[in-house]
Write a protein that holds these residues in place. Structure first.
Motif, PDB file in Angstrom:
ATOM      1  N   GLY A 115       0.935  -1.093  -0.572  1.00  0.00           N
ATOM      2  CA  GLY A 115       0.223  -0.330  -0.403  1.00  0.00           C
ATOM      3  C   GLY A 115       0.714   1.363  -0.160  1.00  0.00           C
ATOM      4  N   MET A 116       1.797   1.326   0.213  1.00  0.00           N
ATOM      5  CA  MET A 116       2.808   2.137   0.363  1.00  0.00           C
ATOM      6  C   MET A 116       3.102   2.502  -1.048  1.00  0.00           C
ATOM      7  N   LYS A 117       1.913   3.185  -1.636  1.00  0.00           N
ATOM      8  CA  LYS A 117       2.412   3.887  -3.227  1.00  0.00           C
ATOM      9  C   LYS A 117       1.367   4.935  -3.475  1.00  0.00           C
ATOM     10  N   LEU A 118       1.709   6.497  -4.220  1.00  0.00           N
ATOM     11  CA  LEU A 118       1.004   7.883  -4.074  1.00  0.00           C
ATOM     12  C   LEU A 118       0.538   8.018  -5.492  1.00  0.00           C
ATOM     13  N   ALA A 119      -0.425   8.148  -6.196  1.00  0.00           N
ATOM     14  CA  ALA A 119      -0.131   9.267  -7.092  1.00  0.00           C
ATOM     15  C   ALA A 119      -0.856  10.234  -7.001  1.00  0.00           C
ATOM     16  N   VAL A 120      -0.114  11.722  -7.768  1.00  0.00           N
ATOM     17  CA  VAL A 120      -1.018  12.787  -7.061  1.00  0.00           C
ATOM     18  C   VAL A 120      -0.856  13.973  -8.047  1.00  0.00           C
ATOM     19  N   THR A 121      -2.166  14.050  -8.944  1.00  0.00           N
ATOM     20  CA  THR A 121      -2.089  14.962  -9.916  1.00  0.00           C
ATOM     21  C   THR A 121      -2.275  16.287 -10.342  1.00  0.00           C
ATOM     22  N   VAL A 122      -1.230  16.817 -10.370  1.00  0.00           N
ATOM     23  CA  VAL A 122      -0.752  18.278  -9.552  1.00  0.00           C
ATOM     24  C   VAL A 122      -1.920  19.089 -11.143  1.00  0.00           C
ATOM     25  N   ALA A 123      -1.598  20.140 -10.523  1.00  0.00           N
ATOM     26  CA  ALA A 123      -2.950  21.356 -11.532  1.00  0.00           C
ATOM     27  C   ALA A 123      -1.623  22.478 -11.414  1.00  0.00           C
ATOM     28  N   ALA A 124      -1.955  22.864 -13.320  1.00  0.00           N
ATOM     29  CA  ALA A 124      -0.760  24.278 -12.845  1.00  0.00           C
ATOM     30  C   ALA A 124      -1.516  25.353 -11.729  1.00  0.00           C
ATOM     31  N   ALA A 125      -0.640  25.848 -11.365  1.00  0.00           N
ATOM     32  CA  ALA A 125      -0.882  27.468 -10.535  1.00  0.00           C
ATOM     33  C   ALA A 125      -1.886  27.734 -10.602  1.00  0.00           C
ATOM     34  N   GLY A 126      -3.046  27.979 -10.041  1.00  0.00           N
ATOM     35  CA  GLY A 126      -3.897  28.944 -10.127  1.00  0.00           C
ATOM     36  C   GLY A 126      -5.401  28.287 -10.464  1.00  0.00           C
ATOM     37  N   SER A 127      -4.795  26.736 -11.103  1.00  0.00           N
ATOM     38  CA  SER A 127      -6.157  25.908 -11.706  1.00  0.00           C
ATOM     39  C   SER A 127      -7.005  25.160 -10.142  1.00  0.00           C
ATOM     40  N   SER A 128      -8.505  24.637 -10.940  1.00  0.00           N
ATOM     41  CA  SER A 128      -8.711  23.936  -9.316  1.00  0.00           C
ATOM     42  C   SER A 128      -8.803  22.227 -10.050  1.00  0.00           C
ATOM     43  N   THR A 129      -8.271  22.055 -11.137  1.00  0.00           N
ATOM     44  CA  THR A 129      -8.547  20.066 -11.100  1.00  0.00           C
ATOM     45  C   THR A 129      -8.173  19.689 -10.208  1.00  0.00           C
ATOM     46  N   LYS A 130      -9.292  19.043  -9.502  1.00  0.00           N
ATOM     47  CA  LYS A 130      -9.083  17.488  -9.243  1.00  0.00           C
ATOM     48  C   LYS A 130      -8.234  16.838  -9.255  1.00  0.00           C
ATOM     49  N   PRO A 131      -7.418  16.151  -8.315  1.00  0.00           N
ATOM     50  CA  PRO A 131      -6.623  14.713  -8.548  1.00  0.00           C
ATOM     51  C   PRO A 131      -7.342  13.511  -9.063  1.00  0.00           C
ATOM     52  N   SER A 132      -6.623  13.072 -10.469  1.00  0.00           N
ATOM     53  CA  SER A 132      -6.896  11.988 -10.667  1.00  0.00           C
ATOM     54  C   SER A 132      -5.700  11.082 -10.910  1.00  0.00           C
ATOM     55  N   SER A 133      -6.322   9.045 -10.662  1.00  0.00           N
ATOM     56  CA  SER A 133      -4.185   8.781 -10.833  1.00  0.00           C
ATOM     57  C   SER A 133      -4.157   8.125 -11.866  1.00  0.00           C
ATOM     58  N   SER A 134      -5.439   8.457 -13.168  1.00  0.00           N
ATOM     59  CA  SER A 134      -5.328   8.292 -14.665  1.00  0.00           C
ATOM     60  C   SER A 134      -5.260   8.915 -15.541  1.00  0.00           C
ATOM     61  N   GLU A 135      -4.129   9.724 -15.112  1.00  0.00           N
ATOM     62  CA  GLU A 135      -3.544  11.046 -15.688  1.00  0.00           C
ATOM     63  C   GLU A 135      -2.379  10.897 -16.877  1.00  0.00           C
ATOM     64  N   THR A 136      -1.568  10.877 -17.713  1.00  0.00           N
ATOM     65  CA  THR A 136      -0.011  10.715 -17.847  1.00  0.00           C
ATOM     66  C   THR A 136       0.237  11.189 -16.968  1.00  0.00           C
ATOM     67  N   PRO A 137       1.902  10.701 -16.528  1.00  0.00           N
ATOM     68  CA  PRO A 137       2.648  10.613 -15.345  1.00  0.00           C
ATOM     69  C   PRO A 137       3.733  12.139 -15.970  1.00  0.00           C
ATOM     70  N   SER A 138       4.132  13.084 -15.480  1.00  0.00           N
ATOM     71  CA  SER A 138       5.242  14.251 -15.896  1.00  0.00           C
ATOM     72  C   SER A 138       6.341  12.839 -14.850  1.00  0.00           C
ATOM     73  N   SER A 139       6.872  12.462 -15.395  1.00  0.00           N
ATOM     74  CA  SER A 139       8.343  11.383 -15.119  1.00  0.00           C
ATOM     75  C   SER A 139       9.327  12.109 -15.720  1.00  0.00           C
TER      76      SER A 139
END
Length: 198
Positions: A115-139
């Motif tokens: 269970g020690m795994k975490l995915a966070v979706t980060v919105a651009a500054a000023g955006s109100s996008t909610k996190p989603s684990s299905s988006e393309t990663p920024s690796s």
């Protein structure tokens, strides 16, 4: 009169800065009071939270764990050994500097599967996008660890900075700010006093 006008402009700028700076970034304590531990459901923890560029993730954990930022494929398969960044200090703060999905696991064998795994979706500054684990990663990208002074570059772009604070300087997720409203009000009072009494 010009002196009064320049002091007024300075004071207005100071008051605006004191009220804007506290809302620029929010510290999110991963897992809340449970911290970074085996057996947690971090997708439930991220549910309903908004993560924005400028925010930070605060990982608090006991010895015997790590915080590894990894690629989407390493996250999905719990593959260790290919971390973009890694820390095992017990108090890891990760500044979220780029939009996209960021992936974290514990690099100790078996812990990611526990269970020690975490995915966070980060919105651009000023955006109100909610996190989603299905988006393309920024690796990947440039990774800097100020405590050690090392920089690692990977081909995908993006930047992540890992800070290793002492436990007494770990931000409180309930406040969500780096300076208190009291400091902002005190700064405004000082500015007003300078303007009126000088």
């Amino acid at each position: 009169m010009a002196s009064f006008h320049s002091k007024s402009v300075f004071c207005v700028i100071l008051v605006v800065l004191c009220t804007v700076v506290p809302i620029l970034g929010k510290g999110h304590t991963v897992g809340g009071s449970s911290g970074w531990a085996i057996g947690m459901d971090y997708s439930t923890w991220t549910s309903g939270k908004t993560f924005s560029v400028g925010d930070s993730l605060v990982f608090n954990y006991a010895g015997g764990h790590t915080v590894d930022e990894v690629s989407a494929s390493d996250y999905s398969t719990c593959t260790t050994g290919n971390a973009i960044t890694s820390d095992s200090s017990g108090a890891t703060t990760v500044a979220l500097k780029t939009a996209g999905t960021h992936y974290f696991i514990c690099g100790v064998p078996g812990h990611c599967g526990g269970g020690m795994k975490l995915a966070v979706t980060v919105a651009a500054a000023g955006s109100s996008t909610k996190p989603s684990s299905s988006e393309t990663p920024s690796s990947g990208g440039t990774t800097t660890s100020p405590a050690s002074g090392t920089t690692t570059t990977s081909p995908a772009g993006g930047t992540t900075t890992v800070y290793k604070p002492s436990s007494s300087s770990t931000p409180d997720s309930s406040s969500g700010i780096n300076i208190s409203p009291f400091v902002a009000i005190a700064g405004a009072c000082v500015a007003l006093s300078v303007m009126v009494f000088t």
